[in-house]
Write a protein that holds these residues in place. Structure first.
Motif, PDB file in Angstrom:
ATOM      1  N   VAL A  66       0.952  -1.310  -0.056  1.00 19.92           N
ATOM      2  CA  VAL A  66       0.200  -0.056  -0.077  1.00 19.92           C
ATOM      3  C   VAL A  66       0.865   1.150   0.006  1.00 19.92           C
ATOM      4  O   VAL A  66       1.829   1.436   0.780  1.00 19.92           O
ATOM      5  N   ARG A  67       0.436   2.210  -0.966  1.00 17.96           N
ATOM      6  CA  ARG A  67       0.979   3.547  -0.854  1.00 17.96           C
ATOM      7  C   ARG A  67       0.356   4.324   0.007  1.00 17.96           C
ATOM      8  O   ARG A  67      -0.732   5.065   0.047  1.00 17.96           O
ATOM      9  N   LYS A  68       1.010   4.268   1.482  1.00 13.71           N
ATOM     10  CA  LYS A  68       0.306   5.056   2.730  1.00 13.71           C
ATOM     11  C   LYS A  68       0.327   6.587   2.472  1.00 13.71           C
ATOM     12  O   LYS A  68      -0.239   7.270   3.476  1.00 13.71           O
ATOM     13  N   ASN A  69       1.113   7.160   1.701  1.00 11.56           N
ATOM     14  CA  ASN A  69       0.985   8.634   1.565  1.00 11.56           C
ATOM     15  C   ASN A  69      -0.121   8.962   0.555  1.00 11.56           C
ATOM     16  O   ASN A  69      -0.035  10.314   0.560  1.00 11.56           O
ATOM     17  N   GLU A  70      -0.556   8.303   0.023  1.00 11.11           N
ATOM     18  CA  GLU A  70      -1.860   8.542  -0.873  1.00 11.11           C
ATOM     19  C   GLU A  70      -3.126   9.122  -0.213  1.00 11.11           C
ATOM     20  O   GLU A  70      -3.493   8.803   0.926  1.00 11.11           O
ATOM     21  N   TRP A  94      -5.795   6.754   1.154  1.00 13.62           N
ATOM     22  CA  TRP A  94      -5.454   6.249   2.364  1.00 13.62           C
ATOM     23  C   TRP A  94      -5.381   6.893   3.536  1.00 13.62           C
ATOM     24  O   TRP A  94      -6.138   6.301   4.468  1.00 13.62           O
ATOM     25  N   LYS A  95      -4.943   8.254   3.731  1.00 16.43           N
ATOM     26  CA  LYS A  95      -4.877   8.730   4.657  1.00 16.43           C
ATOM     27  C   LYS A  95      -6.556   9.280   5.071  1.00 16.43           C
ATOM     28  O   LYS A  95      -6.713   9.284   6.418  1.00 16.43           O
ATOM     29  N   GLU A  96      -7.256   9.269   4.306  1.00 16.89           N
ATOM     30  CA  GLU A  96      -8.595   9.973   4.638  1.00 16.89           C
ATOM     31  C   GLU A  96      -9.512   8.849   4.942  1.00 16.89           C
ATOM     32  O   GLU A  96     -10.474   8.954   5.548  1.00 16.89           O
ATOM     33  N   GLN A  97      -9.412   7.371   4.121  1.00 11.53           N
ATOM     34  CA  GLN A  97     -10.418   6.564   4.527  1.00 11.53           C
ATOM     35  C   GLN A  97      -9.863   5.527   5.367  1.00 11.53           C
ATOM     36  O   GLN A  97     -10.660   4.622   5.778  1.00 11.53           O
TER      37      GLN A  97
END
Length: 113
Positions: free
Chosen positions: A57-61, A64-67
């Protein structure tokens, strides 16, 4: 045959593709934002990479951060999130037979070609 899961807008992915092209071997390009991998395909990739789904997972997307960030998610839920939001999939992913790498840094692709 070598397969690269590629995002043409990503510089690391373009560098990875160039490494494969320069190797002079036959390969297939999968633009995974257009041809989204299925849950089964992603699970197969994760297995070949010998990682946990969260490691793909690209955790800085933003999505990802919002959901998803901070939530307790099962591996299946993480894979489902990547299928529903393919931008979350780390790139590039290169598969050669039963070997696979995430091309970060792109030079790591050379280990399997």
């Amino acid at each position: 045959m070598i397969k690269i899961y590629h995002n043409p807008r990503c510089s690391k992915s373009r560098q990875g593709l160039e490494i494969i092209e320069n190797a002079g071997k036959e390969f297939e390009v999968v633009k995974y934002l257009e041809t989204i991998p299925s849950k089964e395909e992603l699970n197969e990739i994760i297995s070949l990479l010998k990682i946990s789904p969260i490691d793909l997972v690209r955790k800085n997307e933003k999505i990802w951060k919002e959901q998803y960030k901070g939530k307790e998610l099962s591996d299946a839920e993480i894979v489902k999130a990547m299928v529903e939001n393919p931008k979350l999939i780390e790139r590039p992913i290169v598969i050669n037979g039963n070997k696979a790498v995430i091309g970060r840094p792109p030079e790591s692709i050379q280990e399997i070609i």
